[in-house]
Design an enzyme around this catalytic site. Sequence first.
Site, PDB file in Angstrom:
ATOM      1  N   ILE A  91      24.975 104.546   7.518  1.00 30.76           N
ATOM      2  CA  ILE A  91      24.205 103.736   6.566  1.00 30.76           C
ATOM      3  C   ILE A  91      23.771 102.420   7.219  1.00 30.76           C
ATOM      4  O   ILE A  91      22.611 102.012   7.116  1.00 30.76           O
ATOM      5  CB  ILE A  91      25.029 103.485   5.282  1.00 30.76           C
ATOM      6  CG1 ILE A  91      25.273 104.822   4.560  1.00 30.76           C
ATOM      7  CG2 ILE A  91      24.333 102.481   4.361  1.00 30.76           C
ATOM      8  CD1 ILE A  91      26.310 104.778   3.459  1.00 30.76           C
ATOM      9  N   THR A  94      27.356  97.491  -0.940  1.00 28.56           N
ATOM     10  CA  THR A  94      27.170  98.835  -1.506  1.00 28.56           C
ATOM     11  C   THR A  94      28.231  99.774  -0.921  1.00 28.56           C
ATOM     12  O   THR A  94      28.098 100.987  -1.039  1.00 28.56           O
ATOM     13  CB  THR A  94      25.775  99.421  -1.169  1.00 28.56           C
ATOM     14  OG1 THR A  94      25.648  99.492   0.250  1.00 28.56           O
ATOM     15  CG2 THR A  94      24.644  98.596  -1.757  1.00 28.56           C
ATOM     16  N   ARG A 125      32.392  99.607  -0.530  1.00 32.38           N
ATOM     17  CA  ARG A 125      33.509  99.815  -1.463  1.00 32.38           C
ATOM     18  C   ARG A 125      33.903  98.446  -2.001  1.00 32.38           C
ATOM     19  O   ARG A 125      33.925  97.451  -1.267  1.00 32.38           O
ATOM     20  CB  ARG A 125      34.713 100.458  -0.770  1.00 32.38           C
ATOM     21  CG  ARG A 125      34.574 101.962  -0.546  1.00 32.38           C
ATOM     22  CD  ARG A 125      34.589 102.762  -1.851  1.00 32.38           C
ATOM     23  NE  ARG A 125      34.455 104.205  -1.646  1.00 32.38           N
ATOM     24  CZ  ARG A 125      33.311 104.879  -1.648  1.00 32.38           C
ATOM     25  NH1 ARG A 125      32.164 104.257  -1.828  1.00 32.38           N
ATOM     26  NH2 ARG A 125      33.297 106.186  -1.474  1.00 32.38           N
ATOM     27  N   ASP A 128      26.945  96.965  -5.676  1.00 34.27           N
ATOM     28  CA  ASP A 128      26.861  98.304  -6.267  1.00 34.27           C
ATOM     29  C   ASP A 128      28.260  98.866  -6.484  1.00 34.27           C
ATOM     30  O   ASP A 128      28.418  99.939  -7.047  1.00 34.27           O
ATOM     31  CB  ASP A 128      26.061  99.230  -5.332  1.00 34.27           C
ATOM     32  CG  ASP A 128      25.835 100.603  -5.942  1.00 34.27           C
ATOM     33  OD1 ASP A 128      25.304 100.661  -7.067  1.00 34.27           O
ATOM     34  OD2 ASP A 128      26.203 101.618  -5.311  1.00 34.27           O
ATOM     35  N   GLU A 186      36.347  99.035 -10.423  1.00 28.41           N
ATOM     36  CA  GLU A 186      35.277  99.753 -11.140  1.00 28.41           C
ATOM     37  C   GLU A 186      35.744 100.995 -11.891  1.00 28.41           C
ATOM     38  O   GLU A 186      35.076 101.462 -12.811  1.00 28.41           O
ATOM     39  CB  GLU A 186      34.149 100.143 -10.171  1.00 28.41           C
ATOM     40  CG  GLU A 186      34.542 101.209  -9.158  1.00 28.41           C
ATOM     41  CD  GLU A 186      33.407 101.546  -8.180  1.00 28.41           C
ATOM     42  OE1 GLU A 186      32.816 100.632  -7.592  1.00 28.41           O
ATOM     43  OE2 GLU A 186      33.146 102.754  -8.012  1.00 28.41           O
ATOM     44  N   HIS A 203      27.494 101.674  -9.044  1.00 32.38           N
ATOM     45  CA  HIS A 203      27.765 102.664  -7.992  1.00 32.38           C
ATOM     46  C   HIS A 203      26.692 103.761  -8.000  1.00 32.38           C
ATOM     47  O   HIS A 203      27.006 104.951  -8.079  1.00 32.38           O
ATOM     48  CB  HIS A 203      29.163 103.277  -8.159  1.00 32.38           C
ATOM     49  CG  HIS A 203      29.760 103.716  -6.842  1.00 32.38           C
ATOM     50  ND1 HIS A 203      31.069 103.462  -6.497  1.00 32.38           N
ATOM     51  CD2 HIS A 203      29.219 104.383  -5.780  1.00 32.38           C
ATOM     52  CE1 HIS A 203      31.305 103.966  -5.290  1.00 32.38           C
ATOM     53  NE2 HIS A 203      30.191 104.526  -4.847  1.00 32.38           N
ATOM     54  N   GLN A 204      25.456 103.331  -7.910  1.00 31.95           N
ATOM     55  CA  GLN A 204      24.346 104.287  -7.961  1.00 31.95           C
ATOM     56  C   GLN A 204      23.571 104.364  -6.650  1.00 31.95           C
ATOM     57  O   GLN A 204      22.539 105.031  -6.589  1.00 31.95           O
ATOM     58  CB  GLN A 204      23.373 103.927  -9.099  1.00 31.95           C
ATOM     59  CG  GLN A 204      22.587 102.629  -8.840  1.00 31.95           C
ATOM     60  CD  GLN A 204      21.501 102.377  -9.869  1.00 31.95           C
ATOM     61  OE1 GLN A 204      21.786 101.910 -10.959  1.00 31.95           O
ATOM     62  NE2 GLN A 204      20.258 102.693  -9.522  1.00 31.95           N
TER      63      GLN A 204
HETATM   64  P1  NAD Z   1      30.217 105.668   8.713  1.00 33.63           P
HETATM   65  O1  NAD Z   1      31.587 106.184   8.924  1.00 33.63           O
HETATM   66  O2  NAD Z   1      29.059 106.416   9.278  1.00 33.63           O
HETATM   67  O3  NAD Z   1      30.112 104.157   9.241  1.00 33.63           O
HETATM   68  C1  NAD Z   1      31.100 103.208   9.009  1.00 33.63           C
HETATM   69  C2  NAD Z   1      31.051 102.226  10.149  1.00 33.63           C
HETATM   70  O4  NAD Z   1      31.989 101.190   9.864  1.00 33.63           O
HETATM   71  C3  NAD Z   1      31.448 102.845  11.498  1.00 33.63           C
HETATM   72  O5  NAD Z   1      30.493 102.524  12.486  1.00 33.63           O
HETATM   73  C4  NAD Z   1      32.791 102.219  11.801  1.00 33.63           C
HETATM   74  O6  NAD Z   1      33.039 102.049  13.181  1.00 33.63           O
HETATM   75  C5  NAD Z   1      32.634 100.882  11.090  1.00 33.63           C
HETATM   76  N1  NAD Z   1      33.898 100.194  10.857  1.00 33.63           N
HETATM   77  C6  NAD Z   1      35.121 100.715  10.637  1.00 33.63           C
HETATM   78  N2  NAD Z   1      36.015  99.712  10.512  1.00 33.63           N
HETATM   79  C7  NAD Z   1      35.333  98.559  10.637  1.00 33.63           C
HETATM   80  C8  NAD Z   1      35.704  97.194  10.616  1.00 33.63           C
HETATM   81  N3  NAD Z   1      36.980  96.835  10.435  1.00 33.63           N
HETATM   82  N4  NAD Z   1      34.748  96.263  10.793  1.00 33.63           N
HETATM   83  C9  NAD Z   1      33.453  96.624  10.997  1.00 33.63           C
HETATM   84  N5  NAD Z   1      33.049  97.913  11.045  1.00 33.63           N
HETATM   85  C10 NAD Z   1      33.981  98.859  10.866  1.00 33.63           C
HETATM   86  O7  NAD Z   1      30.072 105.494   7.137  1.00 33.63           O
HETATM   87  P2  NAD Z   1      28.704 105.399   6.315  1.00 33.63           P
HETATM   88  O8  NAD Z   1      28.269 106.764   5.923  1.00 33.63           O
HETATM   89  O9  NAD Z   1      27.775 104.496   7.004  1.00 33.63           O
HETATM   90  O10 NAD Z   1      29.255 104.720   4.978  1.00 33.63           O
HETATM   91  C11 NAD Z   1      29.699 103.358   4.948  1.00 33.63           C
HETATM   92  C12 NAD Z   1      30.430 103.129   3.651  1.00 33.63           C
HETATM   93  O11 NAD Z   1      29.482 103.207   2.561  1.00 33.63           O
HETATM   94  C13 NAD Z   1      31.436 104.246   3.341  1.00 33.63           C
HETATM   95  O12 NAD Z   1      32.681 103.929   3.839  1.00 33.63           O
HETATM   96  C14 NAD Z   1      31.443 104.331   1.843  1.00 33.63           C
HETATM   97  O13 NAD Z   1      32.578 103.629   1.386  1.00 33.63           O
HETATM   98  C15 NAD Z   1      30.174 103.610   1.400  1.00 33.63           C
HETATM   99  N6  NAD Z   1      29.288 104.438   0.605  1.00 33.63           N
HETATM  100  C16 NAD Z   1      28.864 103.967  -0.595  1.00 33.63           C
HETATM  101  C17 NAD Z   1      27.996 104.714  -1.374  1.00 33.63           C
HETATM  102  C18 NAD Z   1      27.474 104.227  -2.698  1.00 33.63           C
HETATM  103  O14 NAD Z   1      26.906 105.031  -3.469  1.00 33.63           O
HETATM  104  N7  NAD Z   1      27.596 102.964  -3.032  1.00 33.63           N
HETATM  105  C19 NAD Z   1      27.583 105.980  -0.914  1.00 33.63           C
HETATM  106  C20 NAD Z   1      28.035 106.418   0.337  1.00 33.63           C
HETATM  107  C21 NAD Z   1      28.880 105.646   1.095  1.00 33.63           C
END
Ligand code: NAD
Length: 350
Positions: A173, A250, A252, A276, A281, A313-314
């Site tokens: 993301i 967006t 957690r 988000d 929540e 959370h959308q």
């Molecule tokens: P991902 O695993 O592809 O990327 C997460 C990144 O965070 C990785 O590059 C990792 O190295 C990095 N990371 C880990 N620990 C860290 C730290 N201490 N400091 C800085 N960076 C760190 O995950 P993603 O698919 O990009 O998703 C990111 C987050 O988005 C997920 O963990 C999830 O909680 C959240 N998410 C939210 C929604 C929503 O609807 N709001 C939907 C999907 C995911």
Amino acid sequence: MRLICHTRHDRTEQLEFTVQVTVFSSKSYDRRFLEQANLQHGHDLRFLEARLGPESAALAIGSPAICVFVNDKLNAETIEILANGGTRLITLRCAGFNNVDVEAAKRRGIAVTRVPEYSPYAVAEHSVAILLTINRRIHRAYNRVREGNFSIEGLLGFDLHGKTIGVVGTGRIGVCVCRILAGFGCRLLASDIHCNAECVKMGVQYVDLDKLIAETDVITLHCPLTPDTLHMIGTLAIERMKPGVVLINTSRGGLVDANAAVAGLKSGKIGAIALDVYEEEEGVFFEDLSGNVLQDDTLARLLTFPNVIITSHQAFFTQEAMHNIASTTMENVTLFAGGNLDRVNVVVSP
Ligand code: NAD
């Protein structure tokens, strides 16, 4: 491990398994997309509105598989009840798995799968949407104009072009967010435990979290919630931020100490917040509570600020994402039934 499932021959004459899957926290949209995806798999889906926790886990007795979402509580107590009731697969229809006691699942030989990637674009685009909304006061302008108030007093924003944006977490993301904001002409700083080659190539500068926090006009969070990242944005971090900083989350809720954020908003240190996700929540987001008294005082306080917007959370909620979530989830069940888990989607092997 004994998996209770029924065998059948499909039209292609391949041996497949029909698994009963109890789907917790299901809404009409979950049902629609999962039923559609299940047409290719033929599993026996039982949709429950109940959130999963120790008090509702018994509803899954006899189901070899359960399907859960972000606010289902899979602590050791829940997992114990599930294991005793014959559940052998927990399939998450989301990417994050911070709500699962992974050690407890391992101990009881329960497999855990997730959908690691379904549409990073959905979440990245929503992050930018709420950044633009809060910066250009679209939420206030929308209401004003509908009330016949065409004044623009109080709606002053700033150009994103030329601003420094801090992206915490440049995984699936975070890299999409960087691409979009690079297109706006922003200077991008990032903090991650691993550098993303695509980010480096597009000129994103990796710095430590302290530097990112101190130097950026906008901070957007895209790392997972872990013991290391819990409340990464708390009182100390907020003190080090630039006055007027905009905070976007967006990822957690637990990444941000919401009480510290309220204090930062009251003092004026934080210019605006768009969220988000929210640490508490569970039981609030995804529910229609209109007409009820909100019991969470911190959330209620956050909602009083004109410079805060909260979506429920959308960020993931696009047609493409829902389609991908449902098809990977049903695929995870079928692969499990065939004794073949997809390594990429596995959180815990049985
Ligand atoms: P991902 O695993 O592809 O990327 C997460 C990144 O965070 C990785 O590059 C990792 O190295 C990095 N990371 C880990 N620990 C860290 C730290 N201490 N400091 C800085 N960076 C760190 O995950 P993603 O698919 O990009 O998703 C990111 C987050 O988005 C997920 O963990 C999830 O909680 C959240 N998410 C939210 C929604 C929503 O609807 N709001 C939907 C999907 C995911």
